[in-house]
Write a protein that holds these residues in place. Sequence first.
Motif, PDB file in Angstrom:
ATOM      1  N   ARG A 211     -15.984  24.539 -11.068  1.00  0.00           N
ATOM      2  CA  ARG A 211     -17.448  24.709 -11.052  1.00  0.00           C
ATOM      3  C   ARG A 211     -18.070  24.272 -12.371  1.00  0.00           C
ATOM      4  NH1 ARG A 211     -20.615  27.769  -7.904  1.00  0.00           N
ATOM      5  NH2 ARG A 211     -21.443  29.128  -9.536  1.00  0.00           N
ATOM      6  N   ARG A 212     -17.352  24.541 -13.461  1.00  0.00           N
ATOM      7  CA  ARG A 212     -17.849  24.110 -14.770  1.00  0.00           C
ATOM      8  C   ARG A 212     -17.917  22.587 -14.840  1.00  0.00           C
ATOM      9  NH1 ARG A 212     -14.091  26.248 -17.715  1.00  0.00           N
ATOM     10  NH2 ARG A 212     -14.924  28.332 -17.422  1.00  0.00           N
ATOM     11  N   SER A 213     -16.914  21.929 -14.261  1.00  0.00           N
ATOM     12  CA  SER A 213     -16.889  20.460 -14.244  1.00  0.00           C
ATOM     13  C   SER A 213     -18.017  19.924 -13.368  1.00  0.00           C
ATOM     14  CB  SER A 213     -15.534  19.965 -13.723  1.00  0.00           C
ATOM     15  OG  SER A 213     -14.479  20.425 -14.549  1.00  0.00           O
ATOM     16  N   PHE A 214     -18.215  20.550 -12.216  1.00  0.00           N
ATOM     17  CA  PHE A 214     -19.290  20.140 -11.296  1.00  0.00           C
ATOM     18  C   PHE A 214     -20.643  20.190 -11.999  1.00  0.00           C
ATOM     19  CE2 PHE A 214     -22.567  21.624  -8.245  1.00  0.00           C
ATOM     20  CZ  PHE A 214     -22.608  20.520  -7.397  1.00  0.00           C
ATOM     21  N   ALA A 215     -20.955  21.322 -12.599  1.00  0.00           N
ATOM     22  CA  ALA A 215     -22.253  21.505 -13.247  1.00  0.00           C
ATOM     23  C   ALA A 215     -22.419  20.573 -14.448  1.00  0.00           C
ATOM     24  CB  ALA A 215     -22.417  22.961 -13.691  1.00  0.00           C
ATOM     25  N   THR A 216     -21.392  20.464 -15.271  1.00  0.00           N
ATOM     26  CA  THR A 216     -21.490  19.656 -16.488  1.00  0.00           C
ATOM     27  C   THR A 216     -21.625  18.179 -16.173  1.00  0.00           C
ATOM     28  OG1 THR A 216     -20.176  21.275 -17.718  1.00  0.00           O
ATOM     29  CG2 THR A 216     -20.358  19.086 -18.665  1.00  0.00           C
ATOM     30  N   ASN A 217     -20.842  17.676 -15.231  1.00  0.00           N
ATOM     31  CA  ASN A 217     -20.908  16.247 -14.905  1.00  0.00           C
ATOM     32  C   ASN A 217     -22.250  15.853 -14.300  1.00  0.00           C
ATOM     33  OD1 ASN A 217     -18.318  15.526 -15.839  1.00  0.00           O
ATOM     34  ND2 ASN A 217     -17.362  16.262 -13.953  1.00  0.00           N
ATOM     35  N   LEU A 218     -22.835  16.718 -13.489  1.00  0.00           N
ATOM     36  CA  LEU A 218     -24.168  16.433 -12.943  1.00  0.00           C
ATOM     37  C   LEU A 218     -25.221  16.497 -14.045  1.00  0.00           C
ATOM     38  CD1 LEU A 218     -24.234  18.288  -9.497  1.00  0.00           C
ATOM     39  CD2 LEU A 218     -23.793  15.879  -9.967  1.00  0.00           C
ATOM     40  N   TYR A 219     -25.091  17.485 -14.920  1.00  0.00           N
ATOM     41  CA  TYR A 219     -26.037  17.641 -16.028  1.00  0.00           C
ATOM     42  C   TYR A 219     -26.009  16.409 -16.927  1.00  0.00           C
ATOM     43  CZ  TYR A 219     -28.204  19.766 -20.184  1.00  0.00           C
ATOM     44  OH  TYR A 219     -29.003  20.031 -21.260  1.00  0.00           O
ATOM     45  N   LYS A 220     -24.818  15.888 -17.195  1.00  0.00           N
ATOM     46  CA  LYS A 220     -24.674  14.718 -18.057  1.00  0.00           C
ATOM     47  C   LYS A 220     -25.228  13.451 -17.399  1.00  0.00           C
ATOM     48  CE  LYS A 220     -20.830  14.114 -20.300  1.00  0.00           C
ATOM     49  NZ  LYS A 220     -19.377  14.020 -20.549  1.00  0.00           N
ATOM     50  N   GLY A 222     -28.035  13.445 -16.020  1.00  0.00           N
ATOM     51  CA  GLY A 222     -29.480  13.561 -16.143  1.00  0.00           C
ATOM     52  C   GLY A 222     -30.150  14.219 -14.950  1.00  0.00           C
ATOM     53  N   ILE A 223     -29.374  14.834 -14.077  1.00  0.00           N
ATOM     54  CA  ILE A 223     -29.949  15.505 -12.908  1.00  0.00           C
ATOM     55  C   ILE A 223     -30.593  16.820 -13.345  1.00  0.00           C
ATOM     56  CG2 ILE A 223     -29.400  16.586 -10.679  1.00  0.00           C
ATOM     57  CD1 ILE A 223     -27.146  14.526 -10.406  1.00  0.00           C
ATOM     58  N   SER A 224     -31.732  17.119 -12.788  1.00  0.00           N
ATOM     59  CA  SER A 224     -32.505  18.303 -13.157  1.00  0.00           C
ATOM     60  C   SER A 224     -31.682  19.588 -13.022  1.00  0.00           C
ATOM     61  CB  SER A 224     -33.751  18.400 -12.272  1.00  0.00           C
ATOM     62  OG  SER A 224     -34.331  19.678 -12.332  1.00  0.00           O
ATOM     63  N   ILE A 228     -29.423  21.330  -9.832  1.00  0.00           N
ATOM     64  CA  ILE A 228     -28.012  21.725  -9.940  1.00  0.00           C
ATOM     65  C   ILE A 228     -27.851  23.213  -9.656  1.00  0.00           C
ATOM     66  CG2 ILE A 228     -25.956  21.709 -11.397  1.00  0.00           C
ATOM     67  CD1 ILE A 228     -27.287  19.517 -13.074  1.00  0.00           C
ATOM     68  N   MET A 229     -28.800  24.027 -10.134  1.00  0.00           N
ATOM     69  CA  MET A 229     -28.738  25.469  -9.903  1.00  0.00           C
ATOM     70  C   MET A 229     -28.800  25.810  -8.422  1.00  0.00           C
ATOM     71  SD  MET A 229     -31.036  26.929 -13.081  1.00  0.00           S
ATOM     72  CE  MET A 229     -31.162  28.575 -12.382  1.00  0.00           C
ATOM     73  N   LYS A 230     -29.514  25.012  -7.643  1.00  0.00           N
ATOM     74  CA  LYS A 230     -29.541  25.225  -6.192  1.00  0.00           C
ATOM     75  C   LYS A 230     -28.141  25.055  -5.610  1.00  0.00           C
ATOM     76  CE  LYS A 230     -33.993  25.806  -5.300  1.00  0.00           C
ATOM     77  NZ  LYS A 230     -34.518  27.045  -4.685  1.00  0.00           N
ATOM     78  N   ALA A 231     -27.419  24.059  -6.138  1.00  0.00           N
ATOM     79  CA  ALA A 231     -26.083  23.767  -5.626  1.00  0.00           C
ATOM     80  C   ALA A 231     -25.034  24.770  -6.093  1.00  0.00           C
ATOM     81  CB  ALA A 231     -25.674  22.349  -6.038  1.00  0.00           C
ATOM     82  N   THR A 232     -25.223  25.326  -7.292  1.00  0.00           N
ATOM     83  CA  THR A 232     -24.253  26.297  -7.801  1.00  0.00           C
ATOM     84  C   THR A 232     -24.586  27.725  -7.370  1.00  0.00           C
ATOM     85  OG1 THR A 232     -25.479  26.557  -9.882  1.00  0.00           O
ATOM     86  CG2 THR A 232     -23.720  24.902  -9.838  1.00  0.00           C
ATOM     87  N   HIS A 234     -26.901  29.581  -8.920  1.00  0.00           N
ATOM     88  CA  HIS A 234     -27.405  30.362 -10.055  1.00  0.00           C
ATOM     89  C   HIS A 234     -28.887  30.683  -9.874  1.00  0.00           C
ATOM     90  CE1 HIS A 234     -23.782  28.854 -12.237  1.00  0.00           C
ATOM     91  NE2 HIS A 234     -23.879  30.037 -12.794  1.00  0.00           N
ATOM     92  N   ILE A 235     -29.279  31.842 -10.358  1.00  0.00           N
ATOM     93  CA  ILE A 235     -30.687  32.239 -10.322  1.00  0.00           C
ATOM     94  C   ILE A 235     -31.313  32.094 -11.708  1.00  0.00           C
ATOM     95  CG2 ILE A 235     -32.275  34.173  -9.913  1.00  0.00           C
ATOM     96  CD1 ILE A 235     -30.274  35.219  -7.849  1.00  0.00           C
ATOM     97  N   LYS A 236     -30.571  32.523 -12.726  1.00  0.00           N
ATOM     98  CA  LYS A 236     -31.085  32.463 -14.098  1.00  0.00           C
ATOM     99  C   LYS A 236     -30.586  31.210 -14.806  1.00  0.00           C
ATOM    100  CE  LYS A 236     -31.295  37.496 -14.676  1.00  0.00           C
ATOM    101  NZ  LYS A 236     -30.799  38.639 -15.473  1.00  0.00           N
ATOM    102  N   GLU A 237     -31.509  30.520 -15.467  1.00  0.00           N
ATOM    103  CA  GLU A 237     -31.144  29.309 -16.197  1.00  0.00           C
ATOM    104  C   GLU A 237     -30.174  29.618 -17.338  1.00  0.00           C
ATOM    105  OE1 GLU A 237     -33.512  26.075 -18.907  1.00  0.00           O
ATOM    106  OE2 GLU A 237     -34.349  26.485 -16.916  1.00  0.00           O
ATOM    107  N   THR A 238     -30.341  30.794 -17.963  1.00  0.00           N
ATOM    108  CA  THR A 238     -29.450  31.156 -19.076  1.00  0.00           C
ATOM    109  C   THR A 238     -28.005  31.281 -18.594  1.00  0.00           C
ATOM    110  OG1 THR A 238     -30.047  33.481 -18.693  1.00  0.00           O
ATOM    111  CG2 THR A 238     -31.192  32.312 -20.466  1.00  0.00           C
ATOM    112  N   ASP A 239     -27.817  31.841 -17.394  1.00  0.00           N
ATOM    113  CA  ASP A 239     -26.472  31.956 -16.835  1.00  0.00           C
ATOM    114  C   ASP A 239     -25.899  30.580 -16.522  1.00  0.00           C
ATOM    115  OD1 ASP A 239     -26.616  34.707 -16.986  1.00  0.00           O
ATOM    116  OD2 ASP A 239     -27.279  34.946 -14.912  1.00  0.00           O
TER     117      ASP A 239
END
Length: 275
Positions: A211-220, A222-224, A228-232, A234-239
């Motif tokens: 999951r960390r790889s999924f989120a990080t690779n999408l973030y890198k 430039g995806i909003s 990405i939070m919808k796909a993972t 997550h509710i809080k951006e800090t988390d």
Amino acid sequence: MVKIDWDTLDMKFYKDYQAFQYSVLENNPNLFGRRITDIKAIINDATKVGINKYMDYKKFVIIRTKTKKIYLTDDDLAILDELSLTHKKKLERVRDIFIFSCLTGVRFSDYLSINKQCIETLKEGTKIIRYYSKKVDKEIVTVCRDKALLLLKKYNFQFPKISSQNYNLYLKELGQLVGFTDYLTVDGYKKGLPISITKPKYKFIASHTARRSFATNLYKKGISITHIMKATGHIKETDFLNYVQHTSEESMIAINRALKSSERIIAFNHNKMAS
């Protein structure tokens, strides 16, 4: 044996419990923070219905720290995917489940719930996976990339079952086989105190790395963050941001690329106006 009642849930309890979490269980501050979050939620409910009348619990601090952990890049995943495992079927199955999770963000605790009925096709041929997550107790919608769909079809839309303990052991074996042997230093905790842990990269690979790889690779890419939070789930951006792992050098490279791209656009518009 210590008797706990509503009037004993004070700062002395908090500090004693913190010492127990750190020294006895050797849990890290983030896990202690999650335990305090749960405790405060229970006391809040008791307070609302009039069972608890003691307010010291409001002083309990919920600790959150950002730690450096590993993730696998798209190039790492490509190398792992190309690893020949013809005569090692158990490792092949673990590799396929792991790559599927890296491509979709589906938790290890949820992968068995993914089946053919979870796949939907939206406008323009966009495929999604819609499933119910036990851990967060809600429906999650994530992307279904072509490779993820191929992996599902390979197992007739039902991945094989494996225990989390064996899964994590086999992941480390896979990492060693594929050559993730460079030594890395990451953040860790011992008795609540931050320490640095150095060992070969493959020894850090675990189920949550996906999951960390999924989120990080999408973030890198430039995806909003919102997308990405919808796909993972997550509710809080800090988390969510605790998932994203990238070095200062990677951030500077990303900024430099964005600047060069904007400079080309400005130069193009200037030339267009001049002509």
